[in-house]
Design an enzyme around this catalytic site. Sequence first.
Site, PDB file in Angstrom:
ATOM      1  CB  SER A  83      -1.072   0.044   1.177  1.00 20.55           C
ATOM      2  OG  SER A  83      -0.201   0.027   2.563  1.00 20.55           O
ATOM      3  CB  THR A 203      -1.209   6.149   0.464  1.00 25.64           C
ATOM      4  OG1 THR A 203      -1.590   5.494   0.170  1.00 25.64           O
ATOM      5  CG2 THR A 203      -1.137   7.426  -0.363  1.00 25.64           C
ATOM      6  NE  ARG A 213      -7.892   8.098  -4.236  1.00 25.91           N
ATOM      7  CZ  ARG A 213      -7.725   8.065  -3.813  1.00 25.91           C
ATOM      8  NH1 ARG A 213      -6.344   7.666  -3.407  1.00 25.91           N
ATOM      9  NH2 ARG A 213      -8.715   7.989  -1.976  1.00 25.91           N
ATOM     10  CB  VAL A 214      -4.731  13.135  -5.738  1.00 21.54           C
ATOM     11  CG1 VAL A 214      -3.845  13.544  -4.881  1.00 21.54           C
ATOM     12  CG2 VAL A 214      -3.575  12.806  -6.929  1.00 21.54           C
ATOM     13  N   GLY A 215      -5.524  10.559  -3.297  1.00 24.37           N
ATOM     14  CA  GLY A 215      -6.672  10.967  -2.363  1.00 24.37           C
ATOM     15  C   GLY A 215      -6.183  11.564  -0.950  1.00 24.37           C
ATOM     16  CG  ASP A 216      -6.565  10.768   2.441  1.00 22.75           C
ATOM     17  OD1 ASP A 216      -6.197   9.956   2.215  1.00 22.75           O
ATOM     18  OD2 ASP A 216      -6.513  10.470   3.932  1.00 22.75           O
ATOM     19  N   GLY A 239      -9.602   7.970   1.827  1.00 22.52           N
ATOM     20  CA  GLY A 239      -9.240   9.584   1.099  1.00 22.52           C
ATOM     21  C   GLY A 239     -10.190  10.283   0.428  1.00 22.52           C
TER      22      GLY A 239
END
Length: 330
Positions: A83, A203, A213-216, A239
């Site tokens: 991950s 991450t 895609r980009v998360g938090d 995220g």
Amino acid sequence: MNSRRKFIKNVAFGTAAAAISPKLIAKSNFKPTGNFKPVVVSTWNHGLPANDVAWKIISGGGKAIDAVEKGIMIPENDPSVTSVGYGGLPDRDGNVTLDACIMDEKGNCGAVAFLQHIKNPISVARKVMDDTPHTMISGKGALDFALSKGFKKENLLTPEAKKRWEQWTKEKNYEPIINIENHDTIGMIALDKNGNLSGACTTSGLAWKMHGRVGDSPIIGAGLFVDNEVGAATATGKGEAVVKIAGTAIIVEMMRMGKSPQEACELAIKRISEKQSDYKDFQVGFLAINKKGEVGAYSIQKGFNYAMHNEDGKNMNDAPHLLQTNVRTY
Ligand code: ASP
């Protein structure tokens, strides 16, 4: 100034002044004593070997910012951690794309998002913080920046991760999924012997996400926030849910208003449960520390754990959680 402009200016000032009560702009309750209890905490089991490296730096009198960067590189380099960094599970098109951010005791921060081919995004984020006037660089720009700083271009997709992705494409029909499994970001926050706080978060994001895609995790105030007057917080899990409430920013603000790290993490999870009706279908975990070296953690589902290292030794801890019965086993 003509009278209309003067009027608008006065009204604007009056409104702002009325809206912010002096109580709300009061400084944090914490009075640094000079007697700090250094501590480092990290999300999930891979936090333990990461903490070992970070604690060595902190216990030797080193800076929290160096500790979190070096500590977090351990899971980034470990191909068995699927991950984070090298060995991370790819997006739905088979690309490993990485997000990371770092923040120091002065409020300096740096981040990279949607970065490919570089094993240690956390160190690229640190270079963004130290060597540029920016706070975030993404995509090809982040890769070019990393290469200009001497980072090596590598293939991060391990044969094991490739096999799992190929299996997924057969079973899941190219649908990006957000579920309780498959997300184990490492977020690390630390207090050093001089009473300085810093944090880092890295991450490969949600497995099988949409390309780009980009998360938090690279977003300051979502995946990580540090305020040296008050405390620090980091996040893991879905995220999108964390971004929607500015998760770690509100945790640190709640600590500023007098909440303990534990209370602040619980209130942030409660906020998600009140505002996001599907909260039972995903996981979010928060981890926080304050200037006194107190620690708090809380998650939606059972199963979130964190590693802690302080002067009493090191351990793994299960975080308390909101839902007593899991919708799925985590
Ligand atoms: N928070 C990460 C993301 O949404 C996932 C994780 O915690 O592993 O990208």
